[in-house]
Design a protein around this motif. Structure first.
Motif, mmCIF file in Angstrom:
data_model
loop_
_atom_site.group_PDB
_atom_site.id
_atom_site.type_symbol
_atom_site.label_atom_id
_atom_site.label_comp_id
_atom_site.label_asym_id
_atom_site.label_seq_id
_atom_site.Cartn_x
_atom_site.Cartn_y
_atom_site.Cartn_z
ATOM 1 N N VAL A 146 48.529 56.521 66.003
ATOM 2 C CA VAL A 146 47.876 55.198 65.936
ATOM 3 C C VAL A 146 49.088 54.262 65.577
ATOM 4 O O VAL A 146 48.935 53.074 66.268
ATOM 5 N N ASN A 147 49.861 54.554 64.644
ATOM 6 C CA ASN A 147 51.145 53.582 64.397
ATOM 7 C C ASN A 147 51.879 53.213 65.731
ATOM 8 O O ASN A 147 52.037 51.903 65.913
ATOM 9 N N GLU A 148 52.175 54.197 66.420
ATOM 10 C CA GLU A 148 52.909 53.810 67.683
ATOM 11 C C GLU A 148 51.911 53.051 68.881
ATOM 12 O O GLU A 148 52.632 52.323 69.680
ATOM 13 N N LEU A 149 50.811 53.509 68.789
ATOM 14 C CA LEU A 149 49.892 52.484 69.685
ATOM 15 C C LEU A 149 49.766 51.151 69.119
ATOM 16 O O LEU A 149 49.829 50.512 70.166
ATOM 17 N N PRO A 227 44.762 62.915 72.288
ATOM 18 C CA PRO A 227 44.078 62.467 70.897
ATOM 19 C C PRO A 227 45.004 61.885 69.971
ATOM 20 O O PRO A 227 45.910 62.371 69.742
ATOM 21 N N LEU A 228 44.570 60.686 69.231
ATOM 22 C CA LEU A 228 45.489 60.266 68.295
ATOM 23 C C LEU A 228 44.936 60.312 66.981
ATOM 24 O O LEU A 228 45.272 60.537 65.832
ATOM 25 N N ALA A 229 43.355 60.191 66.645
ATOM 26 C CA ALA A 229 42.812 60.067 65.500
ATOM 27 C C ALA A 229 41.306 60.229 65.725
ATOM 28 O O ALA A 229 40.757 59.738 66.594
ATOM 29 N N VAL A 230 40.695 60.902 64.865
ATOM 30 C CA VAL A 230 39.032 60.827 64.707
ATOM 31 C C VAL A 230 38.469 60.020 63.899
ATOM 32 O O VAL A 230 39.310 59.621 62.737
ATOM 33 N N ALA A 231 37.628 59.395 64.329
ATOM 34 C CA ALA A 231 36.762 58.609 63.325
ATOM 35 C C ALA A 231 35.858 59.450 62.313
ATOM 36 O O ALA A 231 35.469 60.581 62.559
ATOM 37 N N GLY A 232 35.604 58.835 60.926
ATOM 38 C CA GLY A 232 35.099 59.522 60.135
ATOM 39 C C GLY A 232 35.770 60.150 58.766
ATOM 40 O O GLY A 232 37.099 59.922 58.924
ATOM 41 N N SER A 233 35.025 60.425 57.564
ATOM 42 C CA SER A 233 36.018 60.667 56.708
ATOM 43 C C SER A 233 36.553 62.230 56.473
ATOM 44 O O SER A 233 37.374 62.474 55.758
ATOM 45 N N THR A 234 36.310 63.115 57.535
ATOM 46 C CA THR A 234 36.965 64.221 57.660
ATOM 47 C C THR A 234 37.147 64.712 59.194
ATOM 48 O O THR A 234 36.774 63.977 59.991
ATOM 49 N N ARG A 235 38.193 65.563 59.229
ATOM 50 C CA ARG A 235 38.283 66.078 60.494
ATOM 51 C C ARG A 235 37.168 66.617 61.166
ATOM 52 O O ARG A 235 36.185 67.240 60.821
ATOM 53 N N ALA A 236 37.246 66.604 62.843
ATOM 54 C CA ALA A 236 36.105 66.868 63.435
ATOM 55 C C ALA A 236 36.335 68.600 63.523
ATOM 56 O O ALA A 236 37.362 68.943 63.823
ATOM 57 N N ARG A 237 35.322 69.200 63.548
ATOM 58 C CA ARG A 237 35.372 70.678 63.447
ATOM 59 C C ARG A 237 35.884 71.110 64.990
ATOM 60 O O ARG A 237 36.632 72.163 64.887
#
Length: 332
Positions: A146-149, A227-237
């Motif tokens: 995300v930083n690089e984006l 993929p760079l990051a998932v939305a939400g408070s936990t990682r996606a299963r």
């Protein structure tokens, strides 16, 4: 004896007819519901997570209800067309809605003249599954975090084009939030649904999105998307190796919101029908087979009751309205 009993029979028949006349008009329909096919309207084109999940639920419900349950796509206007159609349909349990949160939540903040009010014209039957979303870029974009984006967006204004499945959708609000928060210039390119958007994302017509894990995962596996990051408070299963935004260094509330895909009905649908549909839907989702299918889609099964879904909606709504308002996005 025959003559004397005749008036009594007539009196009994009249009393019976009078008693039946006092019953609610919907009582007969509820007792044998459903006695014809049920349709689930998806307010987006075929091919996205909501459509895929709706077809799985429709197939399972048809077996449980003893009637065909068919899916009908009514896409357009960020989910407004299909949602309004269901809100204005007869409240008899034969026309239902399967939708992501936007048409029931964010649209209230995005449109001053929304043709329906989800708070008064629709009611939840069940939250079916949690739709996990992921920030992804076309492989041609030189960013792996995300930083690089964001650094790339600052260095190359206008080079990044955020594809979305419609105005006011999560990718659109993310684009507006990023522009406002980081002082970058990312172009928003809306589509009529996630399916058409992904086609152009793979071709490079747009080069980034926040899309459903279900739809994007296969293209990440081939290396066409990153993929760079998932939305939400936990990682996606379904994407255990992809960090959350918070893990990537961005703990903003906007990035923690995840919402359910909800089965809903017109608000005045009889309680008995809503409870029946809620019970059957929740039971279906709790079967090992359906749990496995939803997991395979990259979503996370819920299967709540109507009361639970209603409570969740009332808690979720003000949070989404504030976040949407904070982006400054309006659509009319």
């Amino acid at each position: 004896m025959k003559h004397s009993s005749l008036p009594r029979r007539r009196l009994a028949m009249r009393l019976t007819c009078a008693a039946l006349a006092l019953l609610p008009l919907g009582a007969f329909a509820q007792s044998d519901y459903p006695n014809k096919p049920v349709r689930i309207v998806v307010p987006y084109p075929a091919g996205g997570l909501t459509d895929t999940l709706a077809r799985q639920i429709a197939d399972g419900l048809s077996k449980r209800l003893g009637q065909p349950v068919v899916v009908e796509n009514k896409g357009g206007a960020g989910g407004i067309i299909g949602t309004d159609f269901v809100a204005k349909s007869p409240a008899d349990g034969y026309t239902l809605l399967m939708t992501i949160p936007g048409p029931l939540t964010a649209n209230l903040a995005l449109y001053k003249k929304l043709p329906y009010d989800p708070r008064t014209e629709l009611r939840p039957i069940s939250d079916v599954a949690l739709a996990r979303t992921v920030l992804a870029v076309n492989s041609a974009v030189p960013a792996k975090t995300v930083n690089e984006l964001i650094a790339y967006a600052k260095k190359e204004p206008g080079k990044l084009r955020m594809g979305s499945w419609g105005p006011g959708s999560q990718p659109h609000t993310f684009q507006a939030y990023m522009d406002k928060t980081y002082g970058v210039d990312i172009m928003h390119v809306p589509y009529r649904g996630e399916g058409p958007m992904v086609t152009d994302l793979l071709a490079g017509q747009v080069n980034m999105t926040v899309g459903s894990v279900t739809t994007l995962r296969q293209h990440m596996a081939t290396g066409k998307l990153r993929p760079l990051a998932v939305a939400g408070s936990t990682r996606a299963r379904a994407l255990p190796d992809v960090p959350t935004f918070a893990e990537a260094g961005y703990s903003d509330a906007a990035y923690k919101i995840v919402g359910p895909i909800t089965l809903a009905a017109p608000a005045k649908t009889p309680e008995a029908i809503v409870e029946r549909l809620g019970r059957e839907t929740a039971s279906l989702i709790k079967t090992p087979e359906m749990q496995a299918r939803i997991d395979e889609m990259g979503a996370e099964p819920i299967g709540s009751t109507p009361a639970e879904a209603e409570r969740a909606y009332k808690a979720y709504l003000p949070v989404i309205l504030k976040l949407t308002a904070d982006t400054g996005v309006t659509l009319d």
